[in-house]
Design an enzyme around this catalytic site. Structure first.
Site, PDB file in Angstrom:
ATOM      1  N   GLY A 136       0.813  -1.201   0.000  1.00  0.00           N
ATOM      2  CA  GLY A 136       0.000   0.000   0.000  1.00  0.00           C
ATOM      3  C   GLY A 136       0.855   1.262   0.000  1.00  0.00           C
ATOM      4  N   GLY A 180       2.105   4.719   1.543  1.00  0.00           N
ATOM      5  CA  GLY A 180       2.308   5.105   2.933  1.00  0.00           C
ATOM      6  C   GLY A 180       3.574   4.558   3.537  1.00  0.00           C
ATOM      7  CG  HIS A 181       4.333   0.899   3.657  1.00  0.00           C
ATOM      8  ND1 HIS A 181       4.094   0.932   5.005  1.00  0.00           N
ATOM      9  CD2 HIS A 181       3.323   0.165   3.105  1.00  0.00           C
ATOM     10  CE1 HIS A 181       2.998   0.244   5.270  1.00  0.00           C
ATOM     11  NE2 HIS A 181       2.495  -0.215   4.137  1.00  0.00           N
ATOM     12  CG  ASP A 222      -0.142  -6.761   0.715  1.00  0.00           C
ATOM     13  OD1 ASP A 222       0.481  -5.999  -0.044  1.00  0.00           O
ATOM     14  OD2 ASP A 222      -0.753  -6.354   1.722  1.00  0.00           O
ATOM     15  CG  HIS A 278      -0.445  -1.594   7.192  1.00  0.00           C
ATOM     16  ND1 HIS A 278       0.056  -2.868   7.290  1.00  0.00           N
ATOM     17  CD2 HIS A 278      -0.315  -1.233   5.889  1.00  0.00           C
ATOM     18  CE1 HIS A 278       0.458  -3.269   6.106  1.00  0.00           C
ATOM     19  NE2 HIS A 278       0.244  -2.301   5.232  1.00  0.00           N
TER      20      HIS A 278
END
Length: 333
Positions: free
Chosen positions: A54, A56-57, A110, A220
């Site tokens: 996703g 945001g990483h 995932d 997350h």
């Protein structure tokens, strides 16, 4: 919530467009997609390596596209797995002559979406396999279920090993084997001083007072396995390092790679304080530090905190860890 962004619906596309515009010598953005690939494929005979997660990483995964690491990266919305269609688009935009290896992180979405894309690629005649990153060991303190072992920053080290061997024209089977071996020999624990602000929600996933940290956090913004009082950096490192060393069964003379990773909201200066103690502890145990990486490598948007990853290196992996890499987010010269 204060964020320097435009419309929330455009956050992913804006990030990818900015990345591609800033580094056109290394990467390109596939039109109408969430896929970043190498600017050019100088060796179409190598197995292609694709990773995704996703948004945001950052810098993961797309800033690791380039020589010595990934051939393509694919993302989903914030903290959401890439869709099967987007993953398949990444596969369709890399060389597939000798196969494709997918590197994914151990989260339910995932695993489901990458498997669906894998099956679709197989129907198109692509030789394809996958490696799952599951380096989190904090969850072992609360459960023996291996399925809840999350993929964390240690995945960057695993990707470095796989990507380096791929540059040597290794087969898909050889890359799968070394990826599984590298993951098995990697352990990570993270600790956070507060939750992360998710732009699509507008508030933190959780909040802590000034005297408490969350031990064993995921990637997350989810809570860890417990809360504990905040201590000095050295005390927290002294808690984490023995667990990593024991998990990997490290002995005097063993070689390791160390990754001190920021979760997004902590200054670089504090990482070096953490790294200092971690390296001193390795020295005290007679463990050989082959390579160290210190900085933001796999973040959780703006979460204040850090993680420490160790990878036990055999002779082959030690050479691969030192092999050249030229990506936006990680360089070895």
């Amino acid at each position: 919530m204060k964020k320097f962004m435009n419309d929330i619906e455009d956050i992913v596309s804006n990030i990818l467009e900015g990345l591609a515009l800033a580094y056109p010598d290394i990467v390109r953005l596939i039109p109408n997609s969430y896929v970043i690939t190498r600017k050019e494929f100088k060796n179409p005979n190598k197995v292609s390596i694709i990773s995704g997660c996703g948004t945001g990483h950052e810098p993961a995964p797309n800033s690791y596209v380039g020589e010595g690491m990934l051939d393509a990266g694919v993302v989903g919305e914030v903290f959401t797995s890439p869709t099967p269609d987007q993953i398949l688009k990444a596969i369709e935009n890399v060389p597939t002559k000798n196969g494709v290896l997918l590197v994914l992180y151990n989260y339910t979405g995932d695993r489901i979406n990458f498997r669906m894309a894998l099956q679709a690629a197989q129907q198109l005649g692509v030789k394809i396999d996958f490696v799952v990153i599951s380096d989190d060991i904090a969850t072992e303190e609360i459960s023996e279920d291996k399925m809840i072992k999350r993929g964390l920053a240690g995945g960057v080290l695993v990707t470095k090993i796989i990507g380096a061997k791929a540059e040597q024209n290794a087969s898909l089977e050889e890359l799968k084997e070394i990826g599984v071996r590298a993951n098995k020999n990697t352990a990570t624990i993270g600790i956070a001083a507060n939750g992360t602000t998710i732009p699509t929600a507008g508030f933190k996933g959780f909040e802590l007072d000034d005297f408490t940290v969350e031990y064993g956090v995921g990637a997350h913004g989810e809570r860890g396995v417990r809360q504990e009082p905040i201590q000095t950096a050295d005390v927290h490192v002294q808690e984490i390092m023995p667990k990593l060393i024991a998990k990997l069964d490290l002995k005097k003379g063993d070689k390791v790679a160390l990754l001190v990773n920021g979760l997004g909201g902590t200054p670089q200066s504090e990482f070096f304080i953490v790294a200092r103690k971690a390296i001193l502890m390795l020295n005290d145990e007679g463990i050989i530090l082959e390579k160290a990486f210190v900085g933001n490598y796999f973040t959780s948007i703006d979460m204040p905190g850090f993680s420490i990853s160790l990878m036990k290196l055999d002779d082959e992996m030690a050479k691969l860890m030192q092999q050249r890499a030229n990506t936006i987010g990680l360089k070895v010269v």
